[in-house]
Enzyme design. Structure first.
Site, short mmCIF file in Angstrom:
data_model
loop_
_atom_site.label_atom_id
_atom_site.label_comp_id
_atom_site.label_asym_id
_atom_site.label_seq_id
_atom_site.Cartn_x
_atom_site.Cartn_y
_atom_site.Cartn_z
N HIS A 26 0.84 -1.21 0.00
CA HIS A 26 0.00 0.00 0.00
C HIS A 26 0.88 1.26 0.00
CE1 HIS A 26 -3.56 2.44 1.23
NE2 HIS A 26 -2.64 3.15 1.85
N GLU A 27 1.83 1.29 0.90
CA GLU A 27 2.71 2.46 0.99
C GLU A 27 3.60 2.60 -0.24
OE1 GLU A 27 2.38 4.73 3.17
OE2 GLU A 27 0.95 3.64 4.42
N HIS A 78 1.94 4.83 -2.70
CA HIS A 78 2.17 6.25 -2.41
C HIS A 78 3.58 6.67 -2.82
CE1 HIS A 78 -1.60 6.37 -0.36
NE2 HIS A 78 -1.21 5.71 0.72
#
Length: 367
Positions: A25-26, A29
């Site tokens: 998920h990170e 980003h």
């Protein structure tokens, strides 16, 4: 293997799975921010306090932290400061900010799709149906079936867990026929049993074609360690279907959670916290094998995507909502008010996790 060793392995699996999902998920980003030329100050594996700096060259610090679940990306100006720096998050256009924030959710959706597709393509598990009651005078009783056995094939047809249908569907489709069931005994051995099913006219809500039931609980899936493969187009269709299906079920579950809390805050919530998830991961790994554990990882990835898009600070959806409100109302929302919203949201989120975990512990002690 002792229970203590199994518990240690379960904890390691829990940390590895949840940590991997959050790091991916990170990573969404991180990559999107780098492509947008936003300065990434730190990419951390785990949560502080910091244990080790793995790489300090360049403008990004890569760190390993002591709390092993998850990870984080720290961007220049993500707290609203440094708006004059062209490489800060605060200085970016609205669409750029939104793309950076939604990228983590997109990565979790993509991961869920890849997991479901990969299982359907390369290692789709066969599943039987385990029953716990045989109705007296039924075709099952006449054939000598006993509680605790499982049906793994109907007339030689076996059933994939991820593509459906299941053995119960096979029985309904053959109502009134004489068929051969492949039965798994409690000791793991199998036998073939001929049985004549009830005709459709005798089937109702109380009795099915065979005359078995779950004995006041649902039928259980029975995984017997055999797998098959599907062609890639079929696997992709399954991957899309499972991803959409589970995201829809998670949205429905969140609605049930809100209703449950509103009606009776003291009642056990219809969701599991960290302890409950860890327990379920261990049960699935030891009873159903690594492929089914991978399937659960896909579900958790879809779960993480849905939860993070919720418009609640400090989740990604909450930050997207705040950025949108600031775009609409401008200076009427101060930087201090924005930061305070994130702090309050984090406190409520942390308190909710503690509340759910308390019920997890009570359930585990009662089992």
């Amino acid at each position: 293997m002792t229970g203590f060793v199994q518990s240690i392995i379960t904890i390691v699996l829990f940390i590895f799975i949840l940590g991997t999902l959050v790091i991916i998920h990170e990573l969404g980003h991180f990559v999107t921010a780098r492509l947008a030329k936003v300065r990434v100050l730190e990419f951390g594996i785990g949560f502080p306090p910091r244990a080790k700096v793995m790489r300090s060259g360049g403008e990004t610090l890569y760190t390993l932290n002591w709390l092993p679940i998850g990870g984080f990306v720290k961007l220049e100006g993500e707290d609203g400061n440094d708006a004059d720096d062209p490489r800060s998050f605060a200085a970016q256009r609205y669409i750029t900010k939104m793309l950076i924030l939604v990228a983590g959710v997109a990565m979790n959706i993509l991961l869920a799709f890849v997991i479901f597709t990969g299982i359907a393509w390369l290692a789709s598990p066969f599943v039987g149906v385990k029953f716990f009651e045989v109705q007296p005078g039924s075709p099952a009783a006449t054939a000598g079936l006993t509680a605790g056995e499982a049906i793994i094939a109907v007339d030689g047809d076996r059933y994939q867990f991820i593509t459906g249908p299941n053995a119960l569907t096979g029985l309904r489709e053959r109502a009134g026929e004489t068929i051969t069931l492949t039965i798994a005994n409690p000791d793991g051995s199998t036998r073939d049993v001929p049985v004549t099913l009830r005709p459709t006219s005798e089937i109702n809500a109380q009795q099915g074609a065979l005359g078995i039931s779950g004995a006041n609980k649902p039928f259980e899936g029975y995984f017997y360690g055999e797998y098959t493969q599907n062609d890639l187009p079929t696997a992709i269709q399954v991957g899309v279907h499972e991803t959409v299906r589970w995201m829809g079920l998670i949205v429905g579950g969140l609605g049930s959670l809100v209703g449950s809390v509103a009606n009776d805050p003291t009642a056990p919530p219809p969701v599991a916290g960290p302890v409950g998830i860890a327990t379920q991961i261990g049960d699935i790994f030891w009873n159903s094998g690594p492929i089914m554990l991978l399937y659960v990882a896909g579900i958790l990835s879809a779960n993480l995507a849905v939860v993070n898009i919720l418009p609640f600070p400090p989740l990604d959806g909450g930050r997207m909502l705040m950025i949108t409100l600031k775009r609409l109302f401008g200076a009427r929302i101060s930087l201090r008010a924005e930061q305070l919203t994130y702090v309050v949201g984090f406190v409520f989120l942390f308190a909710f996790i503690i509340w759910v975990t308390g019920f997890d512990i009570i359930r585990s002690l009662g089992s």
